[in-house]
Design a protein around this motif. Sequence first.
Motif, PDB file in Angstrom:
ATOM      1  N   MET A 137      40.249  39.119  46.223  1.00  0.00           N
ATOM      2  CA  MET A 137      39.047  39.332  47.012  1.00  0.00           C
ATOM      3  C   MET A 137      39.160  38.706  48.408  1.00  0.00           C
ATOM      4  O   MET A 137      38.628  39.241  49.388  1.00  0.00           O
ATOM      5  CB  MET A 137      37.855  38.727  46.270  1.00  0.00           C
ATOM      6  N   PHE A 138      39.885  37.581  48.514  1.00  0.00           N
ATOM      7  CA  PHE A 138      40.026  36.941  49.816  1.00  0.00           C
ATOM      8  C   PHE A 138      40.801  37.827  50.783  1.00  0.00           C
ATOM      9  O   PHE A 138      40.621  37.729  52.004  1.00  0.00           O
ATOM     10  CB  PHE A 138      40.698  35.575  49.669  1.00  0.00           C
ATOM     11  N   GLY A 139      41.674  38.678  50.268  1.00  0.00           N
ATOM     12  CA  GLY A 139      42.351  39.640  51.116  1.00  0.00           C
ATOM     13  C   GLY A 139      41.363  40.612  51.738  1.00  0.00           C
ATOM     14  O   GLY A 139      41.443  40.932  52.934  1.00  0.00           O
ATOM     15  N   SER A 140      40.429  41.074  50.946  1.00  0.00           N
ATOM     16  CA  SER A 140      39.419  42.002  51.468  1.00  0.00           C
ATOM     17  C   SER A 140      38.509  41.325  52.478  1.00  0.00           C
ATOM     18  O   SER A 140      38.105  41.931  53.476  1.00  0.00           O
ATOM     19  CB  SER A 140      38.595  42.570  50.302  1.00  0.00           C
ATOM     20  N   ILE A 141      38.171  40.048  52.219  1.00  0.00           N
ATOM     21  CA  ILE A 141      37.341  39.317  53.184  1.00  0.00           C
ATOM     22  C   ILE A 141      38.093  39.164  54.504  1.00  0.00           C
ATOM     23  O   ILE A 141      37.530  39.382  55.588  1.00  0.00           O
ATOM     24  CB  ILE A 141      36.955  37.937  52.610  1.00  0.00           C
ATOM     25  N   GLY A 142      39.376  38.780  54.427  1.00  0.00           N
ATOM     26  CA  GLY A 142      40.176  38.665  55.639  1.00  0.00           C
ATOM     27  C   GLY A 142      40.258  39.980  56.386  1.00  0.00           C
ATOM     28  O   GLY A 142      40.184  40.018  57.629  1.00  0.00           O
ATOM     29  N   PHE A 143      40.380  41.083  55.642  1.00  0.00           N
ATOM     30  CA  PHE A 143      40.479  42.404  56.260  1.00  0.00           C
ATOM     31  C   PHE A 143      39.205  42.747  57.018  1.00  0.00           C
ATOM     32  O   PHE A 143      39.250  43.174  58.180  1.00  0.00           O
ATOM     33  CB  PHE A 143      40.769  43.449  55.186  1.00  0.00           C
ATOM     34  N   GLU A 268      33.702  46.418  48.626  1.00  0.00           N
ATOM     35  CA  GLU A 268      34.896  46.161  47.810  1.00  0.00           C
ATOM     36  C   GLU A 268      34.949  44.702  47.353  1.00  0.00           C
ATOM     37  O   GLU A 268      35.285  44.412  46.206  1.00  0.00           O
ATOM     38  CB  GLU A 268      36.129  46.495  48.643  1.00  0.00           C
ATOM     39  N   VAL A 269      34.600  43.773  48.251  1.00  0.00           N
ATOM     40  CA  VAL A 269      34.585  42.350  47.909  1.00  0.00           C
ATOM     41  C   VAL A 269      33.597  42.078  46.786  1.00  0.00           C
ATOM     42  O   VAL A 269      33.891  41.332  45.839  1.00  0.00           O
ATOM     43  CB  VAL A 269      34.238  41.504  49.152  1.00  0.00           C
ATOM     44  N   ALA A 270      32.411  42.684  46.881  1.00  0.00           N
ATOM     45  CA  ALA A 270      31.401  42.496  45.836  1.00  0.00           C
ATOM     46  C   ALA A 270      31.915  42.977  44.488  1.00  0.00           C
ATOM     47  O   ALA A 270      31.699  42.330  43.457  1.00  0.00           O
ATOM     48  CB  ALA A 270      30.112  43.228  46.214  1.00  0.00           C
ATOM     49  N   LEU A 271      32.610  44.109  44.484  1.00  0.00           N
ATOM     50  CA  LEU A 271      33.155  44.612  43.230  1.00  0.00           C
ATOM     51  C   LEU A 271      34.233  43.671  42.688  1.00  0.00           C
ATOM     52  O   LEU A 271      34.285  43.399  41.485  1.00  0.00           O
ATOM     53  CB  LEU A 271      33.738  46.006  43.424  1.00  0.00           C
ATOM     54  N   MET A 272      35.091  43.166  43.558  1.00  0.00           N
ATOM     55  CA  MET A 272      36.142  42.265  43.096  1.00  0.00           C
ATOM     56  C   MET A 272      35.565  41.005  42.458  1.00  0.00           C
ATOM     57  O   MET A 272      36.123  40.469  41.501  1.00  0.00           O
ATOM     58  CB  MET A 272      37.072  41.907  44.260  1.00  0.00           C
ATOM     59  N   TRP A 273      34.455  40.534  42.994  1.00  0.00           N
ATOM     60  CA  TRP A 273      33.816  39.348  42.431  1.00  0.00           C
ATOM     61  C   TRP A 273      33.351  39.603  41.005  1.00  0.00           C
ATOM     62  O   TRP A 273      33.378  38.701  40.163  1.00  0.00           O
ATOM     63  CB  TRP A 273      32.633  38.931  43.306  1.00  0.00           C
ATOM     64  N   ARG A 274      32.942  40.839  40.717  1.00  0.00           N
ATOM     65  CA  ARG A 274      32.408  41.162  39.387  1.00  0.00           C
ATOM     66  C   ARG A 274      33.409  41.915  38.519  1.00  0.00           C
ATOM     67  O   ARG A 274      33.070  42.358  37.426  1.00  0.00           O
ATOM     68  CB  ARG A 274      31.144  42.018  39.545  1.00  0.00           C
ATOM     69  N   PHE A 275      34.635  42.055  38.994  1.00  0.00           N
ATOM     70  CA  PHE A 275      35.590  42.897  38.266  1.00  0.00           C
ATOM     71  C   PHE A 275      35.875  42.389  36.864  1.00  0.00           C
ATOM     72  O   PHE A 275      36.037  43.171  35.929  1.00  0.00           O
ATOM     73  CB  PHE A 275      36.904  43.004  39.044  1.00  0.00           C
ATOM     74  N   GLY A 276      35.929  41.066  36.687  1.00  0.00           N
ATOM     75  CA  GLY A 276      36.199  40.527  35.356  1.00  0.00           C
ATOM     76  C   GLY A 276      35.169  40.997  34.339  1.00  0.00           C
ATOM     77  O   GLY A 276      35.511  41.370  33.215  1.00  0.00           O
ATOM     78  N   ALA A 277      33.890  40.991  34.742  1.00  0.00           N
ATOM     79  CA  ALA A 277      32.835  41.445  33.838  1.00  0.00           C
ATOM     80  C   ALA A 277      32.953  42.938  33.559  1.00  0.00           C
ATOM     81  O   ALA A 277      32.738  43.397  32.429  1.00  0.00           O
ATOM     82  CB  ALA A 277      31.461  41.126  34.437  1.00  0.00           C
ATOM     83  N   ILE A 278      33.304  43.712  34.591  1.00  0.00           N
ATOM     84  CA  ILE A 278      33.491  45.156  34.397  1.00  0.00           C
ATOM     85  C   ILE A 278      34.647  45.421  33.446  1.00  0.00           C
ATOM     86  O   ILE A 278      34.559  46.266  32.546  1.00  0.00           O
ATOM     87  CB  ILE A 278      33.748  45.844  35.756  1.00  0.00           C
ATOM     88  N   ALA A 279      35.741  44.680  33.618  1.00  0.00           N
ATOM     89  CA  ALA A 279      36.946  44.910  32.821  1.00  0.00           C
ATOM     90  C   ALA A 279      36.729  44.626  31.349  1.00  0.00           C
ATOM     91  O   ALA A 279      37.412  45.197  30.493  1.00  0.00           O
ATOM     92  CB  ALA A 279      38.090  44.047  33.351  1.00  0.00           C
ATOM     93  N   ARG A 280      35.787  43.742  31.041  1.00  0.00           N
ATOM     94  CA  ARG A 280      35.518  43.441  29.630  1.00  0.00           C
ATOM     95  C   ARG A 280      34.754  44.567  28.943  1.00  0.00           C
ATOM     96  O   ARG A 280      34.686  44.612  27.714  1.00  0.00           O
ATOM     97  CB  ARG A 280      34.745  42.127  29.524  1.00  0.00           C
ATOM     98  N   ARG A 281      34.182  45.471  29.736  1.00  0.00           N
ATOM     99  CA  ARG A 281      33.357  46.532  29.162  1.00  0.00           C
ATOM    100  C   ARG A 281      33.948  47.933  29.349  1.00  0.00           C
ATOM    101  O   ARG A 281      33.630  48.841  28.583  1.00  0.00           O
ATOM    102  CB  ARG A 281      31.954  46.508  29.799  1.00  0.00           C
ATOM    103  N   VAL A 282      34.777  48.092  30.369  1.00  0.00           N
ATOM    104  CA  VAL A 282      35.280  49.427  30.713  1.00  0.00           C
ATOM    105  C   VAL A 282      36.800  49.371  30.799  1.00  0.00           C
ATOM    106  O   VAL A 282      37.353  48.468  31.428  1.00  0.00           O
ATOM    107  CB  VAL A 282      34.695  49.915  32.060  1.00  0.00           C
ATOM    108  N   SER A 283      37.482  50.328  30.185  1.00  0.00           N
ATOM    109  CA  SER A 283      38.944  50.341  30.195  1.00  0.00           C
ATOM    110  C   SER A 283      39.482  50.691  31.574  1.00  0.00           C
ATOM    111  O   SER A 283      38.774  51.226  32.429  1.00  0.00           O
ATOM    112  CB  SER A 283      39.464  51.354  29.177  1.00  0.00           C
ATOM    113  N   ALA A 284      40.772  50.401  31.773  1.00  0.00           N
ATOM    114  CA  ALA A 284      41.411  50.678  33.064  1.00  0.00           C
ATOM    115  C   ALA A 284      41.333  52.157  33.409  1.00  0.00           C
ATOM    116  O   ALA A 284      41.009  52.530  34.543  1.00  0.00           O
ATOM    117  CB  ALA A 284      42.869  50.217  33.029  1.00  0.00           C
ATOM    118  N   ARG A 285      41.644  53.018  32.453  1.00  0.00           N
ATOM    119  CA  ARG A 285      41.644  54.449  32.757  1.00  0.00           C
ATOM    120  C   ARG A 285      40.244  54.981  33.016  1.00  0.00           C
ATOM    121  O   ARG A 285      40.043  55.853  33.862  1.00  0.00           O
ATOM    122  CB  ARG A 285      42.340  55.212  31.627  1.00  0.00           C
ATOM    123  N   ALA A 286      39.250  54.446  32.309  1.00  0.00           N
ATOM    124  CA  ALA A 286      37.869  54.848  32.590  1.00  0.00           C
ATOM    125  C   ALA A 286      37.459  54.413  33.990  1.00  0.00           C
ATOM    126  O   ALA A 286      36.766  55.143  34.714  1.00  0.00           O
ATOM    127  CB  ALA A 286      36.934  54.250  31.544  1.00  0.00           C
TER     128      ALA A 286
END
Length: 400
Positions: A137-143, A268-286
């Motif tokens: 996420m820090f990459g996106s913030i820097g960008f 994108e940064v906001a999504l990266m912050w919450r990605f762990g929670a998303i990943a526990r519920r939704v598969s990579a391919r979904a």
Amino acid sequence: MTVRPASPEAHIGTYYAVAFGALGFVLPFFSLWLDARGMSPGMIGVTVAAPSVAMILTTVLIGRRIDGLGEPRAGIVLLNAAVLVLNAALVFAHGEWAILVLWTLGGMMLHAAMPASDALALDVTRRRGTDWARLRMFGSIGFVVAVLVGGALFERLGLELFLGMLIATSALRLLASARLPSARAPAARGPKRLSDDASGVPPVDEPTVERAAGESLYRPGVLLTLAGAALINASHAFFYAFGLLVWTRAGVGETLGGVLWGAGVVAEVALMWRFGAIARRVSARACLLLAGAAGLVRWSITAFEPGVGWLLFAQSLHAATFGLMFLSTASFIARRVASHDAVRGQSLSATFAASTMAGATWGVGWVYEDHGAGAAYLCMAALCALGMTLVGASYRTALD
């Protein structure tokens, strides 16, 4: 008073912020600089695409050599040093072909450094039980900070500043790479175990990963997934190469253009912050299917010359079209590669992405020149639809 040394995660986050900040000063404005030098849209497309074409032939090979070093950090430093030298040589470049050659070589090295740094970061965070997505996420913030600052600087001081910023940010990236931690960073605590197709933190059952390395990387389901993700990623080709140029020709200044571009990265940064929670519920391919659907909406809206309000909405979908796509793909492939092959695995994924991005960038430059921005953006929407089709086809394979 004892000063505690910075953690490995701090150095990784700093490198991501600097590395992608450097891109933020370059990527949106490169086509403007080329246009100011009199280059045609078709040739701009070729120049922007050329590094991706070159890395198709080299990144997996370079990744294998970095794996052979046993320490990704050394390879990342060497690659960033080469990028600095090649970017500095642009000061002496005269003519389209000189720019094309130097930009291609520098971009090829930079493309190779990216999957190597991701592989290192994934390995360190897996061993220490920390969250890679939040470091990325820090990459996106820097960008986004660099895009906003760059837009204001270039609008006020002119594009003559471009080469100086390119060289300065390349030097900063080299210094940050020298501070990266070893891939052998000690574990802080036991890592978490994820479900079989989860898309968050890579799995931590190292023996299982070791056994899965090699053949599983080239299974049809894996290849279909990577190809689909690459096409969704390639749907950004026209926006990356010509987005700001199209906006400025429509009367949007560099400052507002930087704000619009930055809005997508903030999402994108906001999504990266919450990605762990998303990943526990939704598969990579979904997640990849969701990213493709968002791309269909985003590029379809952008194709019809919307107002600023609609552009802001379309840009917010960058959270899914890039953020969700990238994190899901990187984590998907990390599950299936042993640590000693980590750079090779991420490099294969990057090669898929680069090959499709190069083809899309090359082709869409000519579409834009002959048929305009609307037709080019509709082509990008079609790439999302095709990518979703391939990811969907992976469900019909024996992928675990």
